[in-house]
Write a protein that holds these residues in place. Structure first.
Motif, mmCIF file in Angstrom:
data_model
loop_
_atom_site.group_PDB
_atom_site.id
_atom_site.type_symbol
_atom_site.label_atom_id
_atom_site.label_comp_id
_atom_site.label_asym_id
_atom_site.label_seq_id
_atom_site.Cartn_x
_atom_site.Cartn_y
_atom_site.Cartn_z
ATOM 1 N N ASP A 70 -44.900 2.305 19.942
ATOM 2 C CA ASP A 70 -43.534 1.816 19.841
ATOM 3 C C ASP A 70 -43.506 0.367 20.288
ATOM 4 O O ASP A 70 -44.349 -0.069 21.066
ATOM 5 C CB ASP A 70 -42.602 2.663 20.727
ATOM 6 C CG ASP A 70 -41.126 2.397 20.437
ATOM 7 O OD1 ASP A 70 -40.814 1.899 19.334
ATOM 8 O OD2 ASP A 70 -40.290 2.697 21.304
ATOM 9 N N GLN A 72 -40.652 -2.342 21.689
ATOM 10 C CA GLN A 72 -39.260 -2.488 22.082
ATOM 11 C C GLN A 72 -38.930 -3.944 22.340
ATOM 12 O O GLN A 72 -39.624 -4.609 23.100
ATOM 13 C CB GLN A 72 -39.003 -1.640 23.344
ATOM 14 C CG GLN A 72 -39.329 -0.181 23.120
ATOM 15 C CD GLN A 72 -39.360 0.618 24.415
ATOM 16 O OE1 GLN A 72 -39.401 0.055 25.505
ATOM 17 N NE2 GLN A 72 -39.345 1.938 24.298
ATOM 18 N N ARG A 80 -41.862 -5.278 24.425
ATOM 19 C CA ARG A 80 -42.563 -4.357 25.311
ATOM 20 C C ARG A 80 -43.207 -3.274 24.457
ATOM 21 O O ARG A 80 -42.536 -2.362 23.989
ATOM 22 C CB ARG A 80 -41.596 -3.724 26.305
ATOM 23 C CG ARG A 80 -42.338 -2.950 27.377
ATOM 24 C CD ARG A 80 -41.403 -2.414 28.410
ATOM 25 N NE ARG A 80 -40.667 -1.258 27.879
ATOM 26 C CZ ARG A 80 -39.808 -0.563 28.606
ATOM 27 N NH1 ARG A 80 -39.528 -0.915 29.820
ATOM 28 N NH2 ARG A 80 -39.206 0.484 28.068
ATOM 29 N N ASP A 88 -46.735 1.204 29.477
ATOM 30 C CA ASP A 88 -45.563 0.591 28.844
ATOM 31 C C ASP A 88 -44.862 -0.400 29.755
ATOM 32 O O ASP A 88 -43.700 -0.717 29.557
ATOM 33 C CB ASP A 88 -44.564 1.677 28.405
ATOM 34 C CG ASP A 88 -43.982 2.437 29.598
ATOM 35 O OD1 ASP A 88 -44.388 2.168 30.750
ATOM 36 O OD2 ASP A 88 -43.123 3.306 29.379
#
Length: 140
Positions: A70, A72, A80, A88
């Motif tokens: 992912d 972000q 991030r 993370d």
């Protein structure tokens, strides 16, 4: 804003290439970098990786197969990534990403040298298990 000055190049395009495990990023100064996930992971700006002072960095090992699951956005100044190993906490600001892109070869050679010196490996199977650290509770 968090320490971004007018001269910081801004990304015009950020592409995740999951197949080849690379992050492609183009900046408004015309530069374009392709950064492998492994490279991003071992150079994470998080305190967990960098330590709290010179020489306290934690050498990251066995990250050859790491994925970014992912990505972000953080305000207008950073991204991030969420890595497949649960990491993370790294905030990659635009200037940090630009610096990684510009110095990629030197940084990577430095990493390989430190890895060799520690007798480490980029392959997960060969890397020693991480030393238990308090307060991190990630169990996979």
């Amino acid at each position: 804003m968090a320490g971004l000055d007018r001269n910081t190049p801004l990304p015009t395009e950020i592409t995740l290439h999951s197949q080849s495990k690379r992050l492609e990023i183009a900046f408004d100064d015309g530069s374009r970098f392709t950064l492998p996930f492994e490279f991003l992971r071992v150079h994470s700006p998080s305190a967990e990786v960098r330590g709290h002072g010179p020489g306290q960095e934690t050498l990251q090992q066995g990250k050859r197969d790491v994925d970014v699951v992912d990505l972000q956005p953080v305000g207008n100044y950073a991204i991030r990534p969420v890595f497949s190993d649960g990491h993370d906490s790294g905030l990659y600001s635009w200037d940090y990403l630009h610096m990684l892109g510009r110095q990629q070869d030197a940084l990577w050679q430095d990493y390989l040298a430190r890895l060799a010196q520690a007798g480490g490996s980029r392959d997960p199977a060969k890397a020693p298990p991480p030393a238990p650290k308090g307060g991190c509770g990630h169990h996979h």
